[in-house]
Structures are given as C-alpha cells and as structure tokens.
Design a protein around this motif. Structure first.
Motif, mmCIF file in Angstrom:
data_model
loop_
_atom_site.group_PDB
_atom_site.id
_atom_site.type_symbol
_atom_site.label_atom_id
_atom_site.label_comp_id
_atom_site.label_asym_id
_atom_site.label_seq_id
_atom_site.Cartn_x
_atom_site.Cartn_y
_atom_site.Cartn_z
ATOM 1 N N ALA A 165 0.824 -1.202 0.000
ATOM 2 C CA ALA A 165 0.000 0.000 0.000
ATOM 3 C C ALA A 165 0.859 1.253 0.000
ATOM 4 N N MET A 166 1.949 1.245 0.775
ATOM 5 C CA MET A 166 2.845 2.397 0.785
ATOM 6 C C MET A 166 3.418 2.650 -0.604
ATOM 7 N N VAL A 167 3.804 1.572 -1.271
ATOM 8 C CA VAL A 167 4.347 1.697 -2.623
ATOM 9 C C VAL A 167 3.274 2.220 -3.582
ATOM 10 N N ALA A 168 2.065 1.632 -3.481
ATOM 11 C CA ALA A 168 0.979 2.052 -4.368
ATOM 12 C C ALA A 168 0.629 3.512 -4.146
ATOM 13 N N ALA A 169 0.514 3.905 -2.872
ATOM 14 C CA ALA A 169 0.163 5.293 -2.575
ATOM 15 C C ALA A 169 1.286 6.241 -2.968
ATOM 16 N N GLY A 170 2.529 5.842 -2.669
ATOM 17 C CA GLY A 170 3.663 6.711 -2.975
ATOM 18 C C GLY A 170 3.855 6.911 -4.463
ATOM 19 N N SER A 171 3.969 5.810 -5.189
ATOM 20 C CA SER A 171 4.224 5.923 -6.625
ATOM 21 C C SER A 171 3.008 6.464 -7.361
ATOM 22 N N GLY A 172 1.814 5.952 -7.016
ATOM 23 C CA GLY A 172 0.607 6.407 -7.697
ATOM 24 C C GLY A 172 0.360 7.893 -7.498
ATOM 25 N N THR A 173 0.545 8.364 -6.278
ATOM 26 C CA THR A 173 0.331 9.781 -6.000
ATOM 27 C C THR A 173 1.291 10.650 -6.801
ATOM 28 N N LEU A 174 2.562 10.250 -6.858
ATOM 29 C CA LEU A 174 3.553 11.069 -7.556
ATOM 30 C C LEU A 174 3.308 11.112 -9.064
ATOM 31 N N ILE A 175 2.970 9.970 -9.639
ATOM 32 C CA ILE A 175 2.741 9.933 -11.082
ATOM 33 C C ILE A 175 1.503 10.753 -11.446
ATOM 34 N N THR A 342 7.642 11.670 -11.996
ATOM 35 C CA THR A 342 7.355 10.399 -12.667
ATOM 36 C C THR A 342 8.488 9.409 -12.453
ATOM 37 N N GLN A 343 9.736 9.852 -12.553
ATOM 38 C CA GLN A 343 10.861 8.957 -12.297
ATOM 39 C C GLN A 343 10.837 8.422 -10.861
ATOM 40 N N VAL A 344 10.539 9.305 -9.917
ATOM 41 C CA VAL A 344 10.456 8.867 -8.522
ATOM 42 C C VAL A 344 9.288 7.902 -8.345
ATOM 43 N N GLY A 345 8.160 8.206 -8.996
ATOM 44 C CA GLY A 345 6.995 7.333 -8.895
ATOM 45 C C GLY A 345 7.261 5.947 -9.445
ATOM 46 N N LEU A 346 7.985 5.855 -10.554
ATOM 47 C CA LEU A 346 8.315 4.539 -11.121
ATOM 48 C C LEU A 346 9.260 3.765 -10.199
ATOM 49 N N ALA A 347 10.215 4.462 -9.619
ATOM 50 C CA ALA A 347 11.121 3.803 -8.670
ATOM 51 C C ALA A 347 10.360 3.302 -7.452
ATOM 52 N N ASP A 348 9.369 4.073 -7.017
ATOM 53 C CA ASP A 348 8.577 3.698 -5.850
ATOM 54 C C ASP A 348 7.490 2.686 -6.176
ATOM 55 N N VAL A 398 22.344 12.211 -12.693
ATOM 56 C CA VAL A 398 20.944 11.802 -12.734
ATOM 57 C C VAL A 398 20.755 10.733 -13.802
ATOM 58 N N ALA A 399 20.285 9.558 -13.360
ATOM 59 C CA ALA A 399 20.021 8.441 -14.268
ATOM 60 C C ALA A 399 19.016 7.519 -13.586
ATOM 61 N N PRO A 400 17.978 7.094 -14.295
ATOM 62 C CA PRO A 400 16.954 6.251 -13.668
ATOM 63 C C PRO A 400 17.518 5.005 -12.998
ATOM 64 N N TRP A 401 18.535 4.379 -13.609
ATOM 65 C CA TRP A 401 19.038 3.130 -13.024
ATOM 66 C C TRP A 401 19.701 3.374 -11.663
ATOM 67 N N VAL A 402 20.294 4.544 -11.489
ATOM 68 C CA VAL A 402 20.890 4.874 -10.190
ATOM 69 C C VAL A 402 19.803 4.965 -9.125
ATOM 70 N N LEU A 403 18.726 5.642 -9.472
ATOM 71 C CA LEU A 403 17.606 5.774 -8.546
ATOM 72 C C LEU A 403 16.998 4.398 -8.238
ATOM 73 N N TYR A 404 16.895 3.534 -9.246
ATOM 74 C CA TYR A 404 16.316 2.206 -9.040
ATOM 75 C C TYR A 404 17.184 1.360 -8.107
ATOM 76 N N VAL A 405 18.494 1.409 -8.293
ATOM 77 C CA VAL A 405 19.395 0.617 -7.444
ATOM 78 C C VAL A 405 19.322 1.089 -5.997
ATOM 79 N N ALA A 406 19.394 2.403 -5.795
ATOM 80 C CA ALA A 406 19.342 2.943 -4.427
ATOM 81 C C ALA A 406 18.005 2.627 -3.767
ATOM 82 N N THR A 407 16.927 2.796 -4.509
ATOM 83 C CA THR A 407 15.597 2.499 -3.978
ATOM 84 C C THR A 407 15.463 1.023 -3.641
#
Length: 497
Positions: A165-175, A342-348, A398-407
């Motif tokens: 739910a945290m993931v759904a709310a976090g990513s969904g809200t941001l996107i 959107t990038q943060v939302g996809l990572a989340d 800034v690169a999506p894969w960096v954000l994905y790895v850290a997340t």
C-alpha cells in the motif's frame, strides 16, 4: 465493554485465510502513511517550503508514537454500532477507516499548501486515524499468534500488505501529481481508501447478526464515526493552535536550530522511567497501579523486565532511528538531485514493491528458524546498506538506473529489518494486554527517532544531504551493541513474587 475475542480469533492460529486478511489489514493501514510522510515532504518541497519547515512536518509522525495514550480504550471499549456486529477489533478498524478517507480528502483540498497550518491540521488527523487502524490490527494479530512460529507468517503477510500500500500510494500519488496535480492525486488515494475492497475482507464473517441488526449497526457506527471525527478534529485544532502559539513566542521558525532542545526532550522519557523503576519492582499483584485500566498494561512491562527494561527500551528506541532519518530526507534529496516526479513514482512502484516484498518474505521465513539476535543483526546491516546507498546516489549523475538501485537496496533492507523488528516486539508483549503493550513498544520505537528527525532539515543545511545519510546508516548499526545484554534478559513471572 470488556474485551470479547472476534469470532475468527477462536479458530486455528493461522492459515491462508488469516494471512490474506492481515495482508488486507496491512494494506488499509499502509495506504495513507506516505501521504502524511514522504509524499507530503516532496509536495512541500515542490511548493518551495523551506527545508527546516519540511523537517518540522516530520513531527506529524510523532503522533503514532503516542498511540499508547488511547490504545487501552480500544482494548476495553466497543466502537459504537460497529463492534456489536463485526467484533471489537474489526469494529474499530471500520470506524478508523472512514476517518482516514475524510482526512485524505481534507489534505487534498489543502493543496497548494499556502496555509501550512491547515496542511498540518489535516496531516495530523490522517496520522491519528491511520494509527488507530494499526492499534486494532496489531492487537488482533498478537492475540492470534503468541509465538514466533505463528507470528512470523502473520507479520510477514501484514507487512506485505502494508508495504504494498505504501508503494501504491507513494508511486501512484507522484505519477498522478506530475500529470494532473496534487489535489487529484490525493483524491484518487482517498477513493481507494474508502472503497469496499478492504472493508469487505475485514467484515467477511457474519454468522449471528440479522439483516435488521446489520443496518442498525451501520447507522449507529456511521453516526459514531462522525461524532468521533469532529471530537478529534476539535482537539487537534486546539492543540495545534497552542503549539503554534508557543513556537511563535519562542521565536522558532525556518532559521531556527532546534537540534539541542529536541535531544534534551528525547532523553526525558528514559530519566522518568529510571526514577520510577524501584517503586514498580516492589509492587504486588494487588497494587492499584498494576490493576489500573489506564496504566496497568504499561506498569506490567516494567514490572516484568525490571531494570533490564532500560536496556530493552534503549534498543527499541534506537533500532529504527536511521530508517526514520532516511525516510524524512530521502524525497527532498531526490528532488534536490533533479529527478522528476514520474521517475520517482516509477522507482517507488515496481522496484520498491519487488525488493520490499523480497525483504519481508526472507525475514518472515528467517525469524521462524534462526535466533532473533542473528535476524536483528542481519536486518540492521541490510538497512544500513540501503541508507548508505543514498550517499552514492547523491554524488552520481541523474540516471533512472541509479535511482532504481538505491531504492531497491533501501526497500529490501527496510522490509527485512521491519519484519524482524515487528516479530521481536510482538514476542515482548503480555497477551493479557495485547493492544496496549504492542502500542507502547511500537510507539516508543519511533519516539526518539521522530523527535530527532524533525530537526533533520536544519541539520541537513549544516552537513549536507550526503552527511545526513552517512549518519542514518551509522545509527542503524549502533543499536547492535545492545544485543548481548538482551540475549540474557528474561521477563519476571507472577510466580516469582
């Protein structure tokens, strides 16, 4: 009304139906959490709110740490209307779930945060009703699963739902916010929170009530929800007005450094408990404080663990401190680096969900087979690695894969650590006071971290984002020094008098 177990509580300790139910309960409690925490911090940052003030908003999350103040009410009294039909625990869950939906709508309409007092008001209400759901659900889980073998699967299922739910709310809200604005994003989550899906699962069993009593219970429960919501809103507004007035009188603002006074306040609970321990240890079973409905559940903790309770509570207070600091500052850091919503939302979304579920599943399996000391050590280590990964992210392009790895590293570590910690706290509880004592332990676990996290914005201005995440990772490892003492700690039994 004295506690009467819900119908499902007299069945087998756990099975697939129970695991599914607690996954839904976790989803109901986890859905609103990010909306008054990390998502709100990012929303405030996007609206140009000063970093110190954003840090102050972290103190909204202090409210769940004081849930022991109203947890005894949920143990001893019924939710009007709802309890008669759905049982004690599910009755309170239903009432609080409706409160959550109203609060999210209010927070949605507070956009674009021009009046921060109004935003804080709705965030506090959302935190209160979210915490009430957690109290009722946690108490029910502890009653159903009194040992590690049964507690592990239910805790894992509950955290699967919670973190999903945290993931759904976090990513969904941001996107949604990135494309259509914050108001619509929050309203979308409000609709999800109030939809029939979690409520149907919670209220699935109905073996005794007639159709007439069903509608009567619904009507009384809805009216009681409205009355309770208005009462809590008035209380929150009064307290908020008093706190803001005191802050203005003391000159606290965006340029204030509140780290030192916060640390002093954080030490007070330890001092007060140490002073009270000698008297508590001498109490007999008929002592008025031990039989008190309001204080008895908490006196029992210190009576059972004695002076060892100071070591125990020190460990509990520090174990999740690094995570809370990371939670409060992770989204402002990502915003400062330059990632889009959107990038943060996809990572989340898919990254956070997959890695978090893997961490929860592994921990749920491990706690039923390995010593808790080893499980707690592995959890702290994995969580520290996740926190340190944001230092690496801060210095990378800034690169999506960096954000994905850290997340992914952060979510796997926090998911594992959180599951182990929930099981450990559950096993400390006296089943006689399931709701109250679990509320105390889980609330106290975040009291010191959230007090300090509220000053994290001011501290970050001094040492930088990378500095705050170095500290958060190190603090995650620090409580491991308590484990050798905890391994020898044994609770006192009533027969030891």
């Amino acid at each position: 009304m004295p506690f009467v177990p819900d119908a499902i509580a007299v069945q087998a300790p756990h099975n697939r139906r129970l695991m599914a139910l607690f996954a839904v309960l976790g989803f109901s409690a986890g859905l609103p959490f990010y909306l008054f925490a990390t998502v709100l911090f990012l929303r405030l940052a996007r609206h140009g709110v000063d970093l110190t003030i954003i840090g102050f908003f972290g103190w909204v999350s202090l409210l769940p740490t004081f849930k022991f103040a109203w947890a005894p009410l949920l143990d001893r009294f019924a939710a009007p209307g709802f309890t008669r039909f759905w049982g004690l625990r599910r009755g309170w869950i239903m009432l609080a779930q409706l409160g959550i939906g109203i609060s999210i709508v209010g927070l949605a309409l507070a956009d674009p945060d021009r009046n921060l007092a109004v935003t804080a008001f709705w965030a506090v209400l959302l935190a209160f009703w979210t915490t009430t759901v957690e109290i009722a659900a946690d108490a029910w889980r502890v009653e159903l699963a009194p040992d590690a073998a049964t507690q592990g699967p239910l805790s894992a299922a509950n955290l699967w739902g919670y973190r999903s739910a945290m993931v759904a709310a976090g990513s969904g809200t941001l996107i949604i916010a990135d494309h259509w604005g914050w108001t619509l994003a929050y309203l979308a989550i409000a609709v999800t929170a109030c939809c029939a899906f979690p409520l149907v699962a919670i209220t699935a069993r109905d073996e005794h009530a007639t159709t007439a009593s069903r509608w009567n219970a619904l009507g009384v429960g809805a009216l009681a929800t409205l009355v309770a919501y208005l009462a809590v809103a008035v209380l929150a507004a009064a307290v908020g007005w008093a706190v803001l007035g005191m802050a203005q009188q003391m000159g606290i603002g965006a340029k204030s450094n509140v780290t030192t006074p916060v640390l002093v306040i954080a030490l007070l609970p330890f001092v007060l408990m140490a002073l009270a321990l000698p008297r508590i240890r001498r109490m007999g079973p008929e002592a008025p404080l031990r039989r008190s409905a309001a204080l008895g559940p908490y006196i029992d903790i210190f009576w059972r663990f004695g002076y060892g309770s100071m070591v125990l509570l020190g460990f509990v207070a520090f174990y999740r401190m690094g995570d809370v600091l990371a939670l409060n500052m992770s989204k402002p850091l990502i915003n400062a680096v330059g990632y889009t919503l959107t990038q943060v939302g996809l990572a989340d979304s898919w990254v956070a969900l997959a890695t978090s579920m893997a961490g929860v599943a592994l921990a749920g399996w491990m706690v039923t087979r390995w010593p808790y000391g080893l499980s707690l050590t592995i959890g702290a280590t994995l969580s520290a690695i996740g926190n340190y990964s944001f230092v690496w992210l801060y210095h990378m392009p800034v690169a999506p894969w960096v954000l994905y790895v850290a997340t992914g590293l952060e979510q796997f570590g926090h998911g594992f650590e959180g599951t182990v910690f929930v099981v450990y706290l559950s096993l400390l509880v006296n089943p006689r006071y399931a709701g109250s004592q679990y509320a105390f332990f889980s609330g106290f676990a975040f009291l010191l971290p959230r007090l300090i996290a509220g000053a994290a914005g001011a501290l970050t201005k001094v040492i930088g984002y990378d500095g705050i995440f170095v500290i958060s990772g190190t603090l995650t490892l620090a409580p491991l020094i308590f484990l050798p003492f905890l391994a020898r700690l044994k609770p006192r039994m009533a027969t030891d008098l």
